[in-house]
Design an enzyme around this catalytic site. Sequence first.
Site, short mmCIF file in Angstrom:
data_model
loop_
_atom_site.label_atom_id
_atom_site.label_comp_id
_atom_site.label_asym_id
_atom_site.label_seq_id
_atom_site.Cartn_x
_atom_site.Cartn_y
_atom_site.Cartn_z
N ARG A 159 27.24 -27.15 88.21
CA ARG A 159 28.26 -26.11 88.34
C ARG A 159 29.37 -26.45 87.35
O ARG A 159 29.60 -27.62 87.03
CB ARG A 159 28.82 -26.07 89.76
CG ARG A 159 27.78 -25.77 90.84
CD ARG A 159 28.43 -25.83 92.22
NE ARG A 159 27.48 -25.53 93.29
CZ ARG A 159 26.76 -26.46 93.92
NH1 ARG A 159 26.91 -27.75 93.61
NH2 ARG A 159 25.92 -26.11 94.87
N LYS A 183 29.43 -29.81 96.11
CA LYS A 183 30.16 -29.18 97.21
C LYS A 183 30.09 -30.05 98.46
O LYS A 183 29.09 -30.69 98.73
CB LYS A 183 29.55 -27.80 97.52
CG LYS A 183 29.85 -26.75 96.46
CD LYS A 183 29.32 -25.39 96.89
CE LYS A 183 29.71 -24.31 95.90
NZ LYS A 183 29.21 -22.97 96.31
N HIS A 256 27.65 -20.27 84.65
CA HIS A 256 26.75 -20.02 85.77
C HIS A 256 25.42 -19.43 85.30
O HIS A 256 24.37 -19.70 85.90
CB HIS A 256 27.41 -19.09 86.79
CG HIS A 256 26.99 -19.39 88.20
ND1 HIS A 256 27.24 -20.60 88.80
CD2 HIS A 256 26.32 -18.64 89.11
CE1 HIS A 256 26.75 -20.59 90.03
NE2 HIS A 256 26.18 -19.42 90.24
N ARG A 259 23.32 -22.27 84.37
CA ARG A 259 22.79 -22.90 85.59
C ARG A 259 21.55 -22.14 86.07
O ARG A 259 20.55 -22.74 86.45
CB ARG A 259 23.88 -22.93 86.65
CG ARG A 259 23.46 -23.49 88.02
CD ARG A 259 24.71 -23.64 88.88
NE ARG A 259 24.45 -23.75 90.30
CZ ARG A 259 24.18 -24.90 90.92
NH1 ARG A 259 24.11 -26.02 90.23
NH2 ARG A 259 23.98 -24.93 92.22
N HIS A 282 21.69 -27.54 96.14
CA HIS A 282 21.69 -26.52 97.19
C HIS A 282 21.44 -27.17 98.55
O HIS A 282 20.48 -27.95 98.69
CB HIS A 282 20.59 -25.48 96.94
CG HIS A 282 20.91 -24.54 95.83
ND1 HIS A 282 19.96 -23.80 95.17
CD2 HIS A 282 22.09 -24.20 95.25
CE1 HIS A 282 20.51 -23.05 94.24
NE2 HIS A 282 21.82 -23.28 94.27
N TYR A 291 15.22 -17.94 92.68
CA TYR A 291 14.68 -18.07 91.33
C TYR A 291 13.18 -17.74 91.27
O TYR A 291 12.67 -17.39 90.21
CB TYR A 291 14.96 -19.47 90.79
CG TYR A 291 16.43 -19.73 90.65
CD1 TYR A 291 17.18 -19.09 89.67
CD2 TYR A 291 17.09 -20.56 91.54
CE1 TYR A 291 18.54 -19.28 89.56
CE2 TYR A 291 18.46 -20.76 91.44
CZ TYR A 291 19.18 -20.12 90.45
OH TYR A 291 20.53 -20.31 90.35
#
Length: 320
Positions: A159, A183, A256, A259, A282, A291
Amino acid sequence: MARKPGRKAAALSLSPSLESFLEMLVAERGASLNTLEAYRRDLCDLEAFLSARGVKLQDAAGEDLRAYLTQLSEAGMAPRTSARRLSSLRQYYHFLFTEGRRGDDPALKLESPRQGRVLPKVLEEAEVDRLMTAAQQGNRPEDLRLNLVLELLYATGMRISELISLPYAAVARDPQVLIVHGKGGRERMVPLNESAADALGDYKDVRAHFLRRPGQERWLFPSRSASGHLTRHRVGQMLKELAVAAGISPARVSPHVLRHAFASHLLAHGADLRSVQQMLGHADISTTQIYTHVLNERLKTLVHGHHPLARGMGKPERNG
């Protein structure tokens, strides 16, 4: 006349139960400031709606919440945004129920708004090659920095927030893998390919050019910004300028999007979904599965555009 969602929500002081919920998000889930602000904004908007009905946030019934969701729809809110609001209130009322502050969960039977799946924008591999070629044209410190930024984004799927906050210590010893802080404070290891490693070596030779004041030395990408490192806005500008040089619409290029390209190109070349999930950071594999839908759409486009029968060629003649 229905009140538009979001108005006057910020003017309400936080209820004790909402404060406790936000504190839980930090303590148990390591929520970021942006995540906390999103939950606060969503639930304060709900609180403003309930207050107009004479209902306290903590005491709302299922019919109150359904009325709120209906109002969002009537106000023209996009299904995707409404779904996020629903997720916020579901987690809040589940928290109240599990903490024993309510005897029931009024959000348990709420239906999610229907929304179409929005597939991420992805660059073709040939377009990434053009970006790479354009980024390798100069030898100024700014050119070598841009080349490394592009290499890292595409080689690791990081990210933009993770990239710009990379400490120099993470790469000081020419690593074969990067430890990325994602995150919720979660760490993950992402391998560096040879091209990215070479770009890193070239940039380290000129990094001192960007050191202008004390405190900047801790960052891989020091800059004059208040934070001491490159900002996401500046990186976005750099990539759009690079897109123009590569003959690609700047609207199609962003951190992004790179990514997304990293993930979809890996899957297209046979990487397994679980490995891609781990490299992207994730928490839920369902997020990574988007994806696979990108690949399916590309396969459909390929068949419709290139298969002889799809172009009306080679159709068998009918007898009689």
